[in-house]
Design an enzyme around this catalytic site. Structure first.
Site, PDB file in Angstrom:
ATOM      1  CE  LYS A  95      -3.438   2.386   2.801  1.00  0.00           C
ATOM      2  NZ  LYS A  95      -4.359   2.331   3.925  1.00  0.00           N
ATOM      3  CD  GLU A 147       9.386  -5.919   7.112  1.00  0.00           C
ATOM      4  OE1 GLU A 147       9.116  -4.784   6.649  1.00  0.00           O
ATOM      5  OE2 GLU A 147       9.143  -6.232   8.290  1.00  0.00           O
ATOM      6  N   GLY A 150      -4.839  -1.904   5.077  1.00  0.00           N
ATOM      7  CA  GLY A 150      -4.034  -3.049   4.627  1.00  0.00           C
ATOM      8  C   GLY A 150      -4.722  -4.375   4.901  1.00  0.00           C
ATOM      9  NE  ARG A 151      -6.564  -3.705  10.959  1.00  0.00           N
ATOM     10  CZ  ARG A 151      -5.918  -2.551  11.031  1.00  0.00           C
ATOM     11  NH1 ARG A 151      -4.778  -2.381  10.386  1.00  0.00           N
ATOM     12  NH2 ARG A 151      -6.395  -1.543  11.740  1.00  0.00           N
ATOM     13  CD  GLU A 204      -2.003  -4.327  11.417  1.00  0.00           C
ATOM     14  OE1 GLU A 204      -0.835  -4.749  11.486  1.00  0.00           O
ATOM     15  OE2 GLU A 204      -2.535  -4.037  10.333  1.00  0.00           O
ATOM     16  CG  HIS A 254      -4.796 -35.642  16.557  1.00  0.00           C
ATOM     17  ND1 HIS A 254      -4.982 -36.848  17.203  1.00  0.00           N
ATOM     18  CD2 HIS A 254      -5.789 -35.544  15.632  1.00  0.00           C
ATOM     19  CE1 HIS A 254      -6.017 -37.472  16.650  1.00  0.00           C
ATOM     20  NE2 HIS A 254      -6.536 -36.699  15.717  1.00  0.00           N
ATOM     21  CE  LYS A 257       6.103  -0.732   9.992  1.00  0.00           C
ATOM     22  NZ  LYS A 257       5.276   0.034   9.077  1.00  0.00           N
TER      23      LYS A 257
HETATM   24  O1  LIG Z   1       1.144  -2.708   2.247  1.00  0.00           O
HETATM   25  P1  LIG Z   1       2.224  -2.094   3.046  1.00  0.00           P
HETATM   26  O2  LIG Z   1       2.170  -0.586   3.009  1.00  0.00           O
HETATM   27  O3  LIG Z   1       3.566  -2.597   2.587  1.00  0.00           O
HETATM   28  O4  LIG Z   1       2.025  -2.482   4.555  1.00  0.00           O
HETATM   29  C1  LIG Z   1       2.139  -3.801   5.035  1.00  0.00           C
HETATM   30  C2  LIG Z   1       1.719  -3.866   6.495  1.00  0.00           C
HETATM   31  O5  LIG Z   1       2.527  -2.938   7.221  1.00  0.00           O
HETATM   32  C3  LIG Z   1       2.272  -2.795   8.620  1.00  0.00           C
HETATM   33  O6  LIG Z   1       2.588  -3.950   9.301  1.00  0.00           O
HETATM   34  C4  LIG Z   1       0.831  -2.467   8.900  1.00  0.00           C
HETATM   35  O7  LIG Z   1       0.601  -1.158   8.459  1.00  0.00           O
HETATM   36  C5  LIG Z   1      -0.088  -3.432   8.162  1.00  0.00           C
HETATM   37  O8  LIG Z   1      -1.417  -3.029   8.318  1.00  0.00           O
HETATM   38  C6  LIG Z   1       0.249  -3.509   6.701  1.00  0.00           C
HETATM   39  O9  LIG Z   1      -0.598  -4.447   6.082  1.00  0.00           O
END
Ligand SMILES: O=P(O)(O)OC[C@H]1O[C@H](O)[C@@H](O)[C@@H](O)[C@@H]1O
Length: 552
Positions: free
Chosen positions: A213, A219, A274-275, A360, A391, A516
């Site tokens: 987003k 990462e 995002g979620r 979240e 199990h 972060k």
């Molecule tokens: O799509 P992005 O901007 O890379 O964010 C990835 C994730 O980053 C963070 O952990 C939070 O903000 C999440 O809600 C998001 O989904």
């Protein structure tokens, strides 16, 4: 989401009284014995307003409630103005107050039903058309890699909401997938994740989908850059990147700077959390794997649930019912966790997905007005696909000291009816048996009768099941794209409803920021021991130990 403290509501006080006076009498064995109509009273069948084949049964009769408790729980929903806040969400009001944003994942699957006056909403159809066109050209083989070969592998690089939704849905709908197309998902910054995935890829036939987003997530950008380096080590010429890298993002500038042209970018908007983003351009990998028509069915299934959530009376409203039952255990019984137990291997990522979705969203401890809450908010969510969990951790669920409310989910029909559906009948017999065992247990008397007079006391005690452990059962005909869409939206609106009652903002995620920032600071200090400054002795000691032992 009004920001009021939940404990101020008179319905909350009423519920506390009901709990104090009633909870010793809330014994499922007795409640069922006394009332032959209990199942009739506490089950609801969902039928999508758009499509009668998208349907499921919610049986919530095995909960520690009575009709007056259920009524008081719904009064709480009214008093917390959930219906008003729901309308604000659908109208595009900026209910994500800390970020001053609308919350409009419902607009991504709206199919022109409602007019929503927020910028970007009128571009949804255009992006869907782009997803359709692109996914079809990849699936048909028309989209060619730089040597003229078709794509047979996609790699989605993203994390959090830009990973979990596509992973969960492509797994859940594998029965609908194009079997000669392989999809990988790389999320972790650990180089192992990318390296092991690239071992399975051919640069000539692999498409990388960079899903972020913000397009600033460390990462994802690091993984995407290394994937591009890997690709260019074979393809050589940067001009070939355009055939093998596309981006899903709200940040055009950062995407262009990365070297992906705007025609290979699939846009979304800041009002998509995002979620809650699998319905947006983030769903591109889903559309490629299951085909656009099935992706649209997924969206339509969710839209049907949106309509239900928006219009069904509270006592029939399934997200509301799940939400208030959760509140009853979380806030009055002191339950700390909630289990999601799909009896469907295809749903094996369902609980992982809702760990982000729920935790979240509702893992907050101040209200929207900035007041510290003095009550529990979002539960710890966990789970596994049945029967594996049986199990593993079910021992604790049946006989441990903790109350763990659970949702059991299962399809009546399997996509894989092997051995004349024997597997599925065994699976379902467990799906029916577990909630029964949790609710009704096994008394000491029953155990004694079974073991006979020679059994030792400790053995008898160890075989007693206290029972009275609550659960919901959700049974649907078959796991189709549309049913999955409805189930995901069901839980999304449950989370929304609970957030409003607790007075918190379910749509920001400030809690992921601090780590972060600290990691960025530490990254700059990893080279030399003398650079390690400004930390506590524990963190300093750990970094020094790493520096002593690393061998690059
Ligand atoms: O799509 P992005 O901007 O890379 O964010 C990835 C994730 O980053 C963070 O952990 C939070 O903000 C999440 O809600 C998001 O989904």
């Amino acid at each position: 989401m009004s920001g009021r403290l939940a404990t101020e509501y008179s319905a909350w006080k009423k519920l506390q009284d009901l709990y104090d006076t009633e909870h010793n009498r809330l014994v499922l064995r007795d409640l069922f014995a006394k009332d032959p109509q209990r199942f009739q009273k506490f089950n609801r069948e969902y039928v999508s307003p758009d499509d009668a084949s998208t349907t499921f049964l919610l049986d919530f009769s095995k909960n520690l409630i009575t009709e007056p408790i259920f009524a008081a729980l719904l009064d709480l929903v009214r008093e917390a103005q959930v219906e008003e806040y729901r309308e604000k969400m659908f109208a595009g009001e900026h209910i994500n107050t800390s970020e001053d944003r609308a919350v409009l994942h419902v607009a991504l699957r709206n199919f022109d039903e409602w007019k929503i006056p927020e910028s970007g909403v009128n571009e949804v159809d255009q992006v869907l058309a782009h997803i359709k066109e692109f996914s079809e050209s990849v699936r048909s083989g028309e989209w060619k890699g730089y040597t003229g070969k078709s794509i047979n592998t996609i790699v989605n690089i993203g994390i959090g909401g830009s990973d979990l939704g596509p992973v969960m849905v492509t797994e859940a709908l594998k029965a609908y997938s194009k079997r000669d197309l392989t999809a990988h998902f790389v999320s972790n910054i650990d180089g192992t994740h990318l390296a092991e995935t690239l071992r399975l890829c051919d640069p000539e036939t692999t498409l990388f989908i960079i899903a972020s987003k913000t397009f600033t997530t460390q990462e994802t950008i690091t993984n995407a850059t290394s994937a591009r380096d890997w690709f260019l080590s074979t393809a050589k010429d940067k001009v070939h990147v355009a055939r093998h890298f596309v981006a899903l993002s709200t940040n055009t500038k950062a995407v262009t700077e990365f070297g992906i042209s705007s025609e290979n970018m699939f846009q979304f908007w800041d009002w998509v959390g995002g979620r809650y983003s699998l319905w947006s351009a983030i769903g591109l990998s889903i559309a490629i794997v299951i085909g656009y028509a099935n992706f649209e069915e997924l969206l339509k299934g969710a839209h049907g649930m949106d309509k239900h959530f928006r219009s069904a009376p509270l006592e029939q409203n399934l997200p509301v019912i799940l939400a208030v039952l959760g509140i009853w255990y979380n806030n009055f019984y002191g339950a700390q966790t909630h289990l999601l137990l799909p009896y469907d291997q295809y749903l094996h990522k369902f609980a992982d997905y809702f760990q982000q979705g729920d935790m979240e969203s509702n893992g907050k401890s101040v209200t929207k007005n900035g007041q510290q809450v003095a009550y529990q908010t979002g539960p710890i969510l966990w789970g596994a696909a049945g029967t594996n969990g049986q199990h593993s951790f079910y021992q604790l669920v049946h006989q441990g000291t903790k109350l763990i409310p659970a949702d059991f989910l299962a399809p009546a029909i399997s996509h894989n009816p092997i051995a004349h559906s024997l597997h599925h009948r065994i699976l379902l017999s467990n799906f029916f048996a577990q909630p029964e065992a949790l609710a009704f247990g096994k008394t000491e008397e029953e155990v004694r009768k079974e073991l006979g007079p020679n059994a030792t006391e400790p053995l008898v005690k160890s075989k007693v099941f206290g029972g009275n452990r609550p659960s919901n059962s959700i049974l649907f005909p078959k796991l189709t794209p549309s049913t999955l869409g409805a189930l995901v939206a069901l839980y999304e609106h449950k989370i929304f409803t609970q957030g409003v009652i607790w007075g918190i903002n379910s749509f920001d995620q400030m809690g992921v920021e601090l780590g972060k920032v600290l990691a960025k600071n530490i990254l700059a200090q990893l080279e030399k021991p003398e650079d390690v400054q400004g930390h506590d002795s524990s963190t300093t000691g750990l970094i020094h130990y790493y520096q002593k032992h690393r061998k690059e």
